[in-house]
Design an enzyme around this catalytic site. Structure first.
Site, PDB file in Angstrom:
ATOM      1  N   GLU A 100      -3.988 -30.779  26.211  1.00 23.46           N
ATOM      2  CA  GLU A 100      -4.716 -32.112  26.222  1.00 23.46           C
ATOM      3  C   GLU A 100      -4.316 -32.852  25.048  1.00 23.46           C
ATOM      4  OE1 GLU A 100      -9.025 -30.826  25.754  1.00 23.46           O
ATOM      5  OE2 GLU A 100      -8.407 -28.784  25.988  1.00 23.46           O
TER       6      GLU A 100
ATOM      7  N   SER B 220       1.383  -7.363  -0.942  1.00 29.65           N
ATOM      8  CA  SER B 220       2.196  -8.463  -0.288  1.00 29.65           C
ATOM      9  C   SER B 220       1.145  -9.794  -0.094  1.00 29.65           C
ATOM     10  CB  SER B 220       2.482  -8.124   1.028  1.00 29.65           C
ATOM     11  OG  SER B 220       1.763  -7.972   2.046  1.00 29.65           O
ATOM     12  N   GLN B 221       0.014  -9.810  -0.401  1.00 33.13           N
ATOM     13  CA  GLN B 221      -0.803 -11.154  -0.544  1.00 33.13           C
ATOM     14  C   GLN B 221      -0.324 -12.148  -1.458  1.00 33.13           C
ATOM     15  OE1 GLN B 221      -1.735  -7.818  -1.133  1.00 33.13           O
ATOM     16  NE2 GLN B 221      -3.703  -7.754  -2.224  1.00 33.13           N
TER      17      GLN B 221
ATOM     18  N   LYS C 270       0.091  -8.615  12.333  1.00 33.74           N
ATOM     19  CA  LYS C 270      -0.838  -7.850  11.951  1.00 33.74           C
ATOM     20  C   LYS C 270      -2.142  -7.881  12.874  1.00 33.74           C
ATOM     21  CE  LYS C 270      -2.991  -5.279   7.992  1.00 33.74           C
ATOM     22  NZ  LYS C 270      -3.037  -5.100   6.533  1.00 33.74           N
TER      23      LYS C 270
ATOM     24  N   TYR D  15      -8.232   1.222  -3.494  1.00 28.56           N
ATOM     25  CA  TYR D  15      -7.005   1.465  -4.094  1.00 28.56           C
ATOM     26  C   TYR D  15      -6.258   0.114  -4.523  1.00 28.56           C
ATOM     27  CZ  TYR D  15      -4.840  -0.642  -0.027  1.00 28.56           C
ATOM     28  OH  TYR D  15      -4.366  -1.456   0.814  1.00 28.56           O
TER      29      TYR D  15
ATOM     30  N   THR E 271       0.947  -1.301  -0.092  1.00 30.43           N
ATOM     31  CA  THR E 271      -0.017   0.114   0.084  1.00 30.43           C
ATOM     32  C   THR E 271       0.841   1.214  -0.047  1.00 30.43           C
ATOM     33  OG1 THR E 271      -1.943  -1.061   0.952  1.00 30.43           O
ATOM     34  CG2 THR E 271      -1.919   1.125   1.146  1.00 30.43           C
TER      35      THR E 271
ATOM     36  N   THR F 297       1.428  -4.602   4.184  1.00 30.86           N
ATOM     37  CA  THR F 297       1.638  -4.755   5.684  1.00 30.86           C
ATOM     38  C   THR F 297       1.082  -6.249   5.952  1.00 30.86           C
ATOM     39  OG1 THR F 297      -0.636  -3.786   5.790  1.00 30.86           O
ATOM     40  CG2 THR F 297       1.305  -2.380   6.157  1.00 30.86           C
ATOM     41  N   ASP F 298       0.158  -6.751   4.803  1.00 32.70           N
ATOM     42  CA  ASP F 298      -0.380  -8.146   4.740  1.00 32.70           C
ATOM     43  C   ASP F 298       0.285  -9.122   5.314  1.00 32.70           C
ATOM     44  OD1 ASP F 298      -2.642  -6.767   4.432  1.00 32.70           O
ATOM     45  OD2 ASP F 298      -3.076  -7.781   2.334  1.00 32.70           O
TER      46      ASP F 298
HETATM   47  N1  ASP Z   1      -2.435  -5.718   0.576  1.00 32.51           N
HETATM   48  C1  ASP Z   1      -1.638  -4.564   0.868  1.00 32.51           C
HETATM   49  C2  ASP Z   1      -0.155  -5.452   1.102  1.00 32.51           C
HETATM   50  O1  ASP Z   1       0.032  -6.198   1.760  1.00 32.51           O
HETATM   51  C3  ASP Z   1      -2.027  -3.928   2.110  1.00 32.51           C
HETATM   52  C4  ASP Z   1      -1.104  -3.058   2.667  1.00 32.51           C
HETATM   53  O2  ASP Z   1       0.199  -3.019   2.325  1.00 32.51           O
HETATM   54  O3  ASP Z   1      -1.347  -2.392   3.973  1.00 32.51           O
HETATM   55  O4  ASP Z   1       0.600  -5.310   0.042  1.00 32.51           O
END
Ligand code: ASP
Length: 340
Positions: free
Chosen positions: A289, A76-77, A182, A43, A33, A109-110
């Site tokens: 367990e 980053s997905q 996250k 976006y 992002t 961030t993902d």
């Molecule tokens: N989908 C984005 C990524 O991880 C989200 C982000 O950067 O906050 O690339």
């Protein structure tokens, strides 16, 4: 006499230059992002290139002498093990030149926590490596990327951060790789940290040397829930995955018929790591367990499933021995060179 004063002036120039010289930081851009631009009802991540991202934050040039490269430009997905391996090798190569005081990686961030943890286990210098992202795209009026970049570059340039874990920077805060996760899908303050069982700063004597590794073993993750289906685990077994991390309910528990498949899979050589869908508390062999030692399961300790998967993949480059893999989960790892 004249010659002497000339030499003194030269010497002074060299000395002041040395004192005033800014630290040298290399920026590796991977997308996210922080490189996103508005589109449709939201976006798209990974649109802007690093030259433009850095040009938008002129103050960076007061903190460090920067150079940069565009490694990839993805959300980053879409991060994966192939990119991790080449990123780690690139970082090792850059530090080996001796030119850099630190490295910053722009990243979504993902999955930032996963990349940070992977790099922490596989980079060989103890100089700072800082991943940085943002929750708002670069063209948002209140974009959070620029301020985060300043914090990240400062951290990478700071000698005080030598000998720390790979760090993640978000909302102008820094987190170390083992504990960060996250915690919020929308808020700019999206990261939090658990207290890990142990920290293991990257360096020349710890972790895994992946220089010769071109592919990591197949390891999957299965999420537990009331009424959990046996199908996903059976599918991984049928596809000959080398390992599976079970994200159990509570203390790493799974319904009986899923556990039965896991027990059988272990008997056929698959490694099963038990983690938990609870963000805090971890999963341990003692006091729960499930009889891990009897059944051949491995407890993830404080690692969440996505980090446990990374450790299991790297562990499997070394050994198929369950006890040895348990050791990797229990304490800092002395350098393991991957045997061909
Ligand atoms: N989908 C984005 C990524 O991880 C989200 C982000 O950067 O906050 O690339």
């Amino acid at each position: 006499m004249k010659r002497r004063s000339f030499l003194i002036i030269i010497l002074l120039c060299v000395l002041t230059q040395g004192i005033l010289a800014l630290p040298k930081v290399h920026v590796i851009a991977t997308g996210g992002t922080i490189a996103g631009t508005s589109s449709g009802s939201g976006y798209t991540a990974g649109q802007v290139t690093i030259d433009n991202i850095l040009a938008a934050v002129p103050d960076l040039s007061k903190i460090a002498e920067l150079d940069y490269e565009q490694f990839c430009n993805i959300g980053s997905q879409d991060m994966n093990e192939t990119i991790w391996l080449s990123l780690s090798k690139r970082i090792n190569e850059l530090f080996a030149t001796g030119k850099y005081d630190g490295i910053v990686i722009t990243h979504g961030t993902d999955t930032m926590e996963e990349t940070a943890y992977f790099l922490n286990l596989t980079t060989r210098s103890d100089k700072p490596v800082v991943l940085v992202g943002s929750m708002r795209p670069s063209d948002a009026p209140d974009a959070d990327g620029p301020k985060n970049l300043i914090v990240a570059v400062k951290a990478a340039a700071d000698k005080k951060n030598v000998g720390k874990e790979v760090m993640c920077c978000l909302n102008q805060k820094l987190f170390e790789a083992s504990g960060v996760f996250k915690n919020n899908s929308r808020d700019v303050d999206a990261f939090a940290a658990i207290k890990p069982d142990y920290t293991m700063p990257h360096g020349s004597k710890v972790g895994f040397d992946v220089t010769e590794v071109e592919k990591l073993p197949n390891v999957g993750i299965i999420y537990g829930y009331a009424g959990c289906s046996t199908l996903p685990l059976q599918a991984f077994v049928d596809a000959n995955f080398e390992g599976v991390v079970l994200v159990g309910v509570g203390d790493g528990n799974f319904r009986a018929d899923v556990q039965k498949i896991a027990e059988k899979a272990v008997a056929h050589g698959m490694k099963i790591v038990r983690s938990t869908r609870c963000p805090h508390g971890g999963v341990y062999t003692e006091g729960g367990e499930v009889e891990d030692l009897e059944l051949g399961f491995i407890a993830a300790g404080s690692l969440n499933a996505q980090k446990a998967r990374i450790l299991l993949m790297l562990a499997l480059t070394q050994t198929k021995d369950t006890d040895q893999i348990r050791q990797y989960f229990n304490k800092p790892i002395a350098l393991q060179t991957v045997k061909k």
